[in-house]
Write an enzyme that holds these catalytic residues in place. Structure first.
Site, PDB file in Angstrom:
ATOM      1  CB  CYS A  16      51.114  76.736  58.756  1.00  0.00           C
ATOM      2  SG  CYS A  16      51.600  75.152  58.054  1.00  0.00           S
ATOM      3  CD  GLU A  88      52.991  85.611  51.832  1.00  0.00           C
ATOM      4  OE1 GLU A  88      52.368  85.502  52.910  1.00  0.00           O
ATOM      5  OE2 GLU A  88      53.793  84.760  51.436  1.00  0.00           O
ATOM      6  CB  CYS A 147      54.960  68.410  61.665  1.00  0.00           C
ATOM      7  SG  CYS A 147      55.738  68.757  63.263  1.00  0.00           S
TER       8      CYS A 147
END
Length: 193
Positions: A16, A88, A147
């Site tokens: 992520c 990317e 997170c």
């Protein structure tokens, strides 16, 4: 790590936002440079967050790169490279199948191909090119962020619009940073509706 005599291979670095994908790509490419292997690093034209002609991590690490739009552009610049790095991957303008075919073509000709990119979009759906390369790669490294809500391992990229989760009908690809995305775990991630 691969040796030139090992033949071609595909390595995928995924995860992520803020998981350190580009940082890991840069680390591997520094090793390639120390080993004096010929290489090319590519970054997508769509990624305008940093200076053109550079691959850059959120932590500030940078290496020179060639800014391109398609796999055809990559192949045109990669002719003599032993190692090709693509950062990317999910941001390239090209058809995902072309990106996969190009990576396969390079690896089949003895090139070590290292790709980095998001495995999931903000809706927690796989990016097509990454999904296929994850299945085809000789090496896969899934990285995790932390997170922002609870401190657990994050595997999702939460896109925010005015501080709220982006709706499901928002564009799939929007280039942005901390102002637009947060790393979230499965529990804290809020699905797009």
């Amino acid at each position: 790590m691969t040796r030139p005599s090992d033949g071609g291979r595909i390595e995928v670095i995924c995860g992520c936002m803020y998981s350190g994908k580009t940082e890991e790509l840069i680390r591997r490419m520094r090793q390639v440079r120390i080993a004096r292997q010929s290489y090319r690093i590519f970054t997508p034209r769509m990624d305008t967050r940093y200076a053109e002609g550079q691959v850059a991590s959120h932590s500030g690490s940078r290496l020179e790169a060639i800014t391109v739009a398609t796999m055809k552009d990559i192949l045109a610049h990669a002719e003599d490279a032993q190692v090709v790095a693509i950062d990317e991957l999910h941001l390239f303008d090209d058809d995902p199948a072309e990106m996969v075919r190009g990576c396969q073509w390079l690896a089949n000709r003895g090139v070590r191909v290292i790709v980095a990119g998001l495995d999931l979009n903000y809706r927690a759906e796989p990016f097509p090119a990454m999904m296929h390369l994850l299945a085809l790669a000789e090496q896969v490294d899934k990285l995790y962020a932390i997170c922002v809500k609870c401190g657990a391992y994050a595997t999702r990229s939460q896109r925010l619009i005015d501080g709220k989760p982006a709706p499901a009908d928002a564009p799939t690809i929007v280039v942005g940073g901390l102002d637009m995305y947060e790393a979230r775990c499965r529990t804290c991630y809020e699905p797009a509706v």
